[in-house]
Design an enzyme around this catalytic site. Structure first.
Site, mmCIF file in Angstrom:
data_model
loop_
_atom_site.group_PDB
_atom_site.id
_atom_site.type_symbol
_atom_site.label_atom_id
_atom_site.label_comp_id
_atom_site.label_asym_id
_atom_site.label_seq_id
_atom_site.Cartn_x
_atom_site.Cartn_y
_atom_site.Cartn_z
ATOM 1 N N CYS A 22 1.751 -5.936 5.444
ATOM 2 C CA CYS A 22 1.236 -5.740 7.246
ATOM 3 C C CYS A 22 0.733 -7.398 7.446
ATOM 4 O O CYS A 22 1.933 -8.097 7.620
ATOM 5 C CB CYS A 22 0.163 -4.883 6.938
ATOM 6 N N HIS A 24 3.109 -0.492 5.198
ATOM 7 C CA HIS A 24 2.227 -0.468 4.040
ATOM 8 C C HIS A 24 2.834 0.452 3.069
ATOM 9 O O HIS A 24 2.812 1.761 3.045
ATOM 10 C CB HIS A 24 0.901 0.423 4.247
ATOM 11 N N GLU A 67 1.712 1.048 0.202
ATOM 12 C CA GLU A 67 0.594 1.805 -0.647
ATOM 13 C C GLU A 67 0.359 2.979 -0.050
ATOM 14 O O GLU A 67 -0.506 3.815 -0.421
ATOM 15 C CB GLU A 67 -0.608 0.760 -0.999
#
Length: 201
Positions: free
Chosen positions: A79, A183, A185
């Site tokens: 990001c 992202h 994650e």
């Protein structure tokens, strides 16, 4: 061991949690020697370009990042971590980025029907083969949260794109340097597969 750079960014814990879910050994650190001892390094990021660069310099992490890149260790920006690798961002005029890769970050243009920031799931196109996306089908969806987008100078380093009023360079790869605007994650199984590909480098 994967070092996650701790410079007071917002998404550090979620990156750590995702990697630990994959069984990876991680360390949250801003210690120069711990970073250089790691096998791989991740620069996460949520927040503004100028503030993040100020924090990297405050903790001398800009120097550590350059050393890791020079040593050819796998390095991943996530990001804002992607944006910081480049030369500049319209978000904070006059602040230089790390300049490890050439390009700049621009404000996503106002487009009727599209909200800024770009928040949510978007599909990826793969203009060329990238190691982070091994085993992942084109059109896979990942999760974005951003108002500025990368315009890389060298199109050959762009490994994933998406559309949101403009073509966004969503992931880049050059030698040992990797970065994602989205992202991983927060991107479910696809995101975990991307992180696993990084861990397997």
């Amino acid at each position: 061991m994967i070092a996650i750079l701790d410079y007071d960014a917002g998404n550090i814990k979620s990156v750590e949690k995702a990697l630990n879910h994959l069984g990876q050994e991680t360390i949250l650190t801003r210690n120069f020697h711990e970073i250089l001892r790691a096998d791989k390094v991740i620069l996460p990021g949520v927040g503004s370009f100028g503030d993040a660069m100020a924090h990297l310099k405050k903790y001398e992490l800009d120097r550590a990042i350059r050393e890791v890149v020079a040593e050819k260790k796998p390095f991943l920006g996530i990001c804002l971590g992607l944006q910081l690798l480049f030369e500049a961002s319209q978000e904070t005029e006059g602040v230089e980025g790390l300049g490890i890769l050439k390009g700049q970050c621009l404000r996503i243009p106002e487009t009727e029907g599209l909200k800024i920031p770009h928040i949510g799931w978007n599909s990826l196109g793969f203009p060329s083969e990238g190691r982070l996306f091994s085993g992942i089908s084109e059109g896979a969806y990942v999760y974005f949260v951003h108002s500025y987008y990368l315009q890389a100078e060298d199109p050959s380093i762009v490994k994933a794109t998406c559309q949101y009023g403009v073509q966004i360079h969503a992931s880049v790869e050059k030698d040992n340097v990797f970065a994602c605007q989205f992202h991983p994650e927060k991107s479910g199984e696809v995101g975990l597969a991307i992180l696993q590909n990084f861990a397997d480098l």
